[in-house]
Design a protein around this motif. Structure first.
Motif, PDB file in Angstrom:
ATOM      1  N   MET A 105       2.949  16.612   3.340  1.00 38.87           N
ATOM      2  CA  MET A 105       2.366  15.311   3.004  1.00 38.87           C
ATOM      3  C   MET A 105       1.039  15.504   2.275  1.00 38.87           C
ATOM      4  SD  MET A 105       3.233  13.123   6.463  1.00 38.87           S
ATOM      5  CE  MET A 105       2.501  11.626   5.795  1.00 38.87           C
ATOM      6  N   PRO A 106       0.874  14.908   1.077  1.00 35.40           N
ATOM      7  CA  PRO A 106      -0.392  15.016   0.341  1.00 35.40           C
ATOM      8  C   PRO A 106      -1.516  14.278   1.052  1.00 35.40           C
ATOM      9  CG  PRO A 106       1.409  14.310  -1.085  1.00 35.40           C
ATOM     10  CD  PRO A 106       1.904  14.195   0.321  1.00 35.40           C
ATOM     11  N   VAL A 107      -2.737  14.553   0.614  1.00 36.84           N
ATOM     12  CA  VAL A 107      -3.909  13.952   1.239  1.00 36.84           C
ATOM     13  C   VAL A 107      -3.877  12.438   1.116  1.00 36.84           C
ATOM     14  CG1 VAL A 107      -6.423  13.823   1.175  1.00 36.84           C
ATOM     15  CG2 VAL A 107      -5.287  16.022   0.849  1.00 36.84           C
ATOM     16  N   LEU A 108      -3.484  11.919  -0.048  1.00 32.91           N
ATOM     17  CA  LEU A 108      -3.431  10.473  -0.246  1.00 32.91           C
ATOM     18  C   LEU A 108      -2.461   9.823   0.738  1.00 32.91           C
ATOM     19  CD1 LEU A 108      -4.189   7.932  -1.805  1.00 32.91           C
ATOM     20  CD2 LEU A 108      -2.382   8.477  -3.461  1.00 32.91           C
ATOM     21  N   MET A 109      -1.329  10.461   0.949  1.00 34.47           N
ATOM     22  CA  MET A 109      -0.350   9.917   1.888  1.00 34.47           C
ATOM     23  C   MET A 109      -0.898   9.901   3.314  1.00 34.47           C
ATOM     24  SD  MET A 109       2.628   8.627   1.643  1.00 34.47           S
ATOM     25  CE  MET A 109       3.997   8.104   2.678  1.00 34.47           C
ATOM     26  N   LEU A 128       0.830  -1.203   0.000  1.00 29.77           N
ATOM     27  CA  LEU A 128       0.000   0.000   0.000  1.00 29.77           C
ATOM     28  C   LEU A 128       0.867   1.256   0.000  1.00 29.77           C
ATOM     29  CD1 LEU A 128      -2.900   1.143   0.201  1.00 29.77           C
ATOM     30  CD2 LEU A 128      -2.659   1.044   2.683  1.00 29.77           C
ATOM     31  N   VAL A 129       1.918   1.241   0.818  1.00 31.15           N
ATOM     32  CA  VAL A 129       2.829   2.394   0.859  1.00 31.15           C
ATOM     33  C   VAL A 129       3.535   2.558  -0.482  1.00 31.15           C
ATOM     34  CG1 VAL A 129       4.894   3.328   1.960  1.00 31.15           C
ATOM     35  CG2 VAL A 129       3.142   2.215   3.342  1.00 31.15           C
ATOM     36  N   PHE A 130       3.929   1.446  -1.101  1.00 34.47           N
ATOM     37  CA  PHE A 130       4.623   1.512  -2.393  1.00 34.47           C
ATOM     38  C   PHE A 130       3.711   2.082  -3.478  1.00 34.47           C
ATOM     39  CE2 PHE A 130       5.741  -0.478  -6.462  1.00 34.47           C
ATOM     40  CZ  PHE A 130       7.051  -0.012  -6.611  1.00 34.47           C
ATOM     41  N   LEU A 131       2.455   1.631  -3.499  1.00 37.11           N
ATOM     42  CA  LEU A 131       1.506   2.150  -4.494  1.00 37.11           C
ATOM     43  C   LEU A 131       1.270   3.648  -4.278  1.00 37.11           C
ATOM     44  CD1 LEU A 131      -1.143  -0.734  -4.618  1.00 37.11           C
ATOM     45  CD2 LEU A 131       0.529  -0.126  -6.380  1.00 37.11           C
ATOM     46  N   ALA A 132       1.156   4.063  -3.011  1.00 39.49           N
ATOM     47  CA  ALA A 132       0.988   5.483  -2.733  1.00 39.49           C
ATOM     48  C   ALA A 132       2.207   6.277  -3.180  1.00 39.49           C
ATOM     49  CB  ALA A 132       0.735   5.694  -1.244  1.00 39.49           C
ATOM     50  N   VAL A 137       4.295   5.499  -5.627  1.00 42.55           N
ATOM     51  CA  VAL A 137       4.293   5.579  -7.099  1.00 42.55           C
ATOM     52  C   VAL A 137       3.291   6.623  -7.568  1.00 42.55           C
ATOM     53  CG1 VAL A 137       3.765   4.304  -9.205  1.00 42.55           C
ATOM     54  CG2 VAL A 137       5.091   3.215  -7.381  1.00 42.55           C
ATOM     55  N   THR A 138       2.123   6.645  -6.921  1.00 42.44           N
ATOM     56  CA  THR A 138       1.083   7.599  -7.314  1.00 42.44           C
ATOM     57  C   THR A 138       1.509   9.039  -7.038  1.00 42.44           C
ATOM     58  OG1 THR A 138      -0.569   5.921  -6.756  1.00 42.44           O
ATOM     59  CG2 THR A 138      -1.353   8.182  -7.029  1.00 42.44           C
ATOM     60  N   LEU A 139       2.301   9.224  -5.975  1.00 41.53           N
ATOM     61  CA  LEU A 139       2.643  10.575  -5.539  1.00 41.53           C
ATOM     62  C   LEU A 139       3.981  11.063  -6.088  1.00 41.53           C
ATOM     63  CD1 LEU A 139       1.558  10.253  -1.799  1.00 41.53           C
ATOM     64  CD2 LEU A 139       0.375  11.511  -3.599  1.00 41.53           C
TER      65      LEU A 139
END
Length: 883
Positions: free
Chosen positions: A646-650, A576-580, A582-584
């Motif tokens: 830190m972005p909202v997704l993070m 989950l952290v890795f996907l976040a 990559v997205t960010l």
């Protein structure tokens, strides 16, 4: 200063406790007698306050102790209205009687000073509950009372007493968790915890919770009142929370008398204090009625099958508490208070007399003396019929007399009908008791019936006057009765069914007494025996709870050893952290990612908690306490500086990881048997709560610093205390070390205080920071709240188990016990005092300091977040879409 004289009522018992602690060695027996005199002064002041409050036209007395904008949510001010005035007279009067009785009864006992100190502190907590003017202040002393009940078991060299103490606190803590959940939601609904403001807003704020997406809505005020009622159930031994009371009977007689006369009435008082709020919740009132009805029925049934004097009185109290709660469920709140007072005085007398009989029986084996020449006298049919008919006709006489002479509207108010019905049931039981005691004298029977008639009329008249004494507004009283009214047919069915059971019981007792055979099917005879065994074994509830707990712990153990449980959740979290990440890419720089991973290693966040746990469990010497202090403090400094970037997704990912860490750390701590492992995983759970709060607010607030400081100090203090044990006896598991309370009294006291602070009990900083974090911003009804409250309860369980193993476990003869040295005592005491200071630290002062530092620009740490008026009065949350 003269206007503040009522403050002597709660604080003089505290002064007596301190005087006993400091002067008992110097004054000896005299210090207890001085304490009794000071409590008599408290009783006199209570009577003066009562006289002042009941004067027509006088309003309630408001006394501010610690109430200002600096105090944050922990506002300490007292409210003395008519309800509080009645209760403080009762509490102070019973405290005087218990103390006078204990002067002689506890004279030969060890730890006599500890007993008197605990009684005095318990009196202080009870009086503060009664006088509290807001919900959070009441809850603070409510929790303290739960802890004191565990300590009042007193005889810790007796294994059943230790087990009973553990069960008592565990069950009460479960109720406290629900109670606190109700407080959190109430603050979210109304933005205040002051009683009068809650009552005024309850009729204006209309909101509901969605139990699942797209439907299943339930009124928010119903959820709040149900959660608070569960807290009241645990204190007032309502089914199924009644199981702790029989195990508490090992406590000394003065303690059990004080429990049944005062402490156990806390639930009834809480419902009365919040009566205007419950008037808006007919569903909750119906639940209260059903709960009280079941408790009264089961308690009375279990009472009839006991063969121990104190346990018989204990189950009698359970039944009476059921009646009291049932009256609240029918809107007869003031009748419940009158019942509470009458029962409290009666049961205190009964317990003190039973203690006297038990004490004499222990001194003289042949006591009570038996009269071998006593002749058996048969019952007469005329006497039996007289009693039977009288108990049937008596309620009708009372109903018509009350309706005509006293002008009580019994036809319209179900609470009054239940009160009369209770009188009928009680009189029936009393007359049955006469027959069981083989009393056939007509004079005795006539006197008994006249006494019953007078008592019932007195109760009716006093009940009516007491109702309008506590609630002068007639409309308010009728509002309670109308809100609690059951459907007419259902109510009639309950009354008729109970009446049939009583009549059948009379017939059965008559047949058994006269040796008459009653024809009944074989299955009914078998059912009778099984029901007797069922009630004699207390519904097998203790066995079921024990079996459930053992199965649950076994399941957690299997999960802990399972490879999938170890690696699958961690792998999913890392993915989950890795996907976040990559997205960010682009919005969150590589430097920020590196800094984030360094921070989560220092301030443990699942699944990157391994460094923290390994450091605390593998490093030798004083490295664990040093690491437990250094790493989290540095981690908090880093995350507060990183938070704005830190972005909202993070932040959402961090919130999910934090809740996973709360659950994971709590479950891991439950199955550990070494102190350092328990404390390490406790830290993972507690710091995960902090991560969750940071992720949801994304701002700096003083409560975060208070909470983290408290967790750091608690963990460090427990590690330092455990290091003192390791230096003396080696690194032992909980199964190999115990019995430290008697040979190491200084360690036992300090360890108990540290555990008390670690469980989040007041007045220590962990509870203060925890409460402020959950209430600012207000937390909605969500699974996050459920998980965090579960972690709070789980911490109470494994920390209390650890304390009981160390202090009251089996004593080892092969160990030379040595108590703490003075410098060790000083270091641990300094930590405890700092924790207490954090618990009462004004949050307004911290906010002003943070604003001043931000303006001066001396520290970059305080440039994050703003201090606004919304911090003081948070807005209402959108409660319809939060489940």
């Amino acid at each position: 200063m003269i206007a503040y004289y009522p403050l002597l009522i709660p604080f003089l018992p505290l002064v007596v406790a301190m005087m006993t602690f400091l002067l008992e060695g110097l004054l000896g027996e005299k210090v207890y007698r001085i304490g009794v005199l000071m409590k008599m002064v408290v009783l006199g002041i209570s009577l003066m306050v009562f006289r002042e409050v009941i004067i027509p036209g006088n309003e309630a007395i408001h006394l501010a102790v610690f109430s200002s904008s600096w105090s944050g949510l922990l506002q300490f001010y007292f409210l003395i209205d008519r309800l509080a005035a009645v209760m403080i007279v009762l509490m102070s009067g019973i405290s005087v009687l218990i103390s006078m009785y204990s002067l002689h009864y506890m004279q030969p006992e060890r730890g006599r000073a500890r007993f008197h100190i605990l009684i005095d502190i318990t009196t202080f907590a009870l009086v503060c509950i009664v006088l509290s003017a807001n919900l959070l202040m009441l809850f603070i002393f409510w929790q303290l009372l739960s802890w004191l009940l565990g300590l009042l078991a007193y005889n810790y060299s007796h294994l059943p007493t230790v087990k009973g103490s553990f069960k008592t606190f565990t069950i009460l803590r479960a109720g406290d968790v629900f109670f606190f959940g109700g407080i959190v939601l109430a603050y979210g609904l109304y933005g205040t915890l002051d009683f009068h403001q809650i009552f005024s807003q309850a009729g204006e704020v209309s909101a509901s919770f969605s139990l699942w997406p797209g439907g299943g809505e339930i009124s928010a005020v119903t959820v709040v009142t149900l959660l608070i009622f569960i807290g009241a159930m645990s204190k007032s031994v309502q089914f199924p929370f009644h199981a702790w009371l029989p195990e508490f009977m090992y406590a000394p007689t003065p303690v059990t008398a004080f429990l049944h006369a005062g402490i156990i009435n806390a639930g009834g008082f809480l419902l009365n204090r919040l009566a205007p709020l419950y008037a808006y919740c007919p569903v909750t009132l119906h639940v209260i009625f059903v709960t009280g009805f079941l408790t009264a029925l089961l308690g009375a049934s279990m009472m009839l099958t006991q063969n121990d004097m104190k346990k018989t009185l204990g189950y009698s109290t359970i039944a009476q508490m059921g009646y009291m709660i049932m009256e609240c469920g029918l809107g007869a709140f003031s009748l419940a208070i009158f019942h509470l007072i009458a029962h409290g005085l009666f049961k205190a007398t009964a317990f003190l007399n039973s203690g006297h009989v038990i004490h004499d029986a222990r001194q003289e084996p042949r006591f009570p003396y038996r009269n071998e020449k006593m002749e058996r006298v048969d019952f007469s049919l005329g006497a039996w019929l007289t009693g039977f008919i009288t108990t049937l006709i008596l309620p009708l006489i009372i109903l018509y007399a009350a309706h005509g002479a006293l002008k009580i509207p019994v036809r319209d108010l179900q609470g009054i009908v239940v009160f009369l019905f209770f009188s009928w049931v009680t009189s029936s039981q009393a007359i049955v008791t006469l027959y069981r005691l083989q009393i056939t004298s007509w004079k005795v029977m006539i006197i008994m019936l006249i006494a019953l008639l007078m008592i019932v009329f007195t109760y009716l008249l006093a009940g009516e006057k007491f109702t309008y004494f506590l609630h002068p507004s007639v409309d308010e009283v009728h509002q309670y009765y109308q809100a609690a009214a059951l459907p007419g047919r259902l109510f009639d069915l309950l009354v008729i069914t109970t009446a049939l059971f009583i009549i059948l019981g009379w017939i059965f007792i008559y047949a058994k007494t006269h040796g008459l055979a009653i024809r009944m099917p074989k299955w009914l005879h078998v059912l009778q025996i099984r029901l007797y065994l069922f009630f004699m074994n207390r519904l097998y509830l203790e066995n079921l709870v024990f079996l459930f707990g053992r199965k649950l712990l076994s399941l957690i153990h299997r999960l802990d050893k399972d490879v999938l449980f170890r690696y699958l959740p961690a792998g999913a979290a890392i993915s989950l952290v890795f996907l976040a990440a990559v997205t960010l890419i682009g919005s969150f720089s590589v430097i920020h990612f590196i800094l984030f991973f360094v921070i989560v290693l220092m301030l443990p966040l699942f699944p990157f908690h391994g460094v923290y746990v390994t450091a605390l469990t593998r490093l030798p010497g004083y490295y664990p306490p040093f690491i437990s202090f250094l790493l989290p403090a540095t981690g908090l400094y880093g995350i507060i500086n990183l938070l704005p970037a830190m972005p909202v997704l993070m932040l959402k990912v961090v919130s999910i990881l934090a809740l996973s860490g709360v659950l994971y750390g709590s479950l891991k701590a439950l199955v550990q048997h070494r102190v350092n492992h328990i404390l390490a995983y406790m830290g993972v759970a507690y710091y995960s709560v902090l991560w969750w709060y940071l992720a949801n607010t994304a701002t700096y607030a003083p409560q975060e610093v208070v909470y983290l400081s408290a967790v750091v100090l608690v963990t460090t203090g427990l590690f330092l205390a455990w290091r003192c044990i390791q230096v003396r006896y080696g690194d032992l598991s909980l199964e190999r070390i115990g019995g430290l309370a008697r040979p190491m009294p200084r360690f036992a006291v300090l360890w108990s205080l540290l555990v008390m602070a670690a469980m989040g009990l007041p007045p220590f900083g962990l509870f203060s920071g925890y409460a402020e974090m959950l209430l600012r911003p207000p937390t909605a009804m969500s699974w996050a709240l459920v998980i965090i409250l579960f972690a709070w309860f789980a911490a109470s369980w494994y920390l209390l188990r650890m304390m009981h193993h160390l202090l009251f476990g089996p004593h080892r003869e092969d160990i030379s016990y040595k108590d703490l040295r003075h410098r060790e005592v000083f270091s641990l005491l300094l930590i405890i005092l700092t924790l207490a200071f954090l618990g009462i630290l004004p949050y307004g002062f911290l906010k002003e300091r943070s604003v001043m530092v931000r303006k001066e620009g001396t520290l970059p740490l305080f440039r994050i977040g703003q201090c606004t008026d919304e911090d003081v009065k948070p807005p209402l949350f959108p409660v319809r879409e939060v489940w």
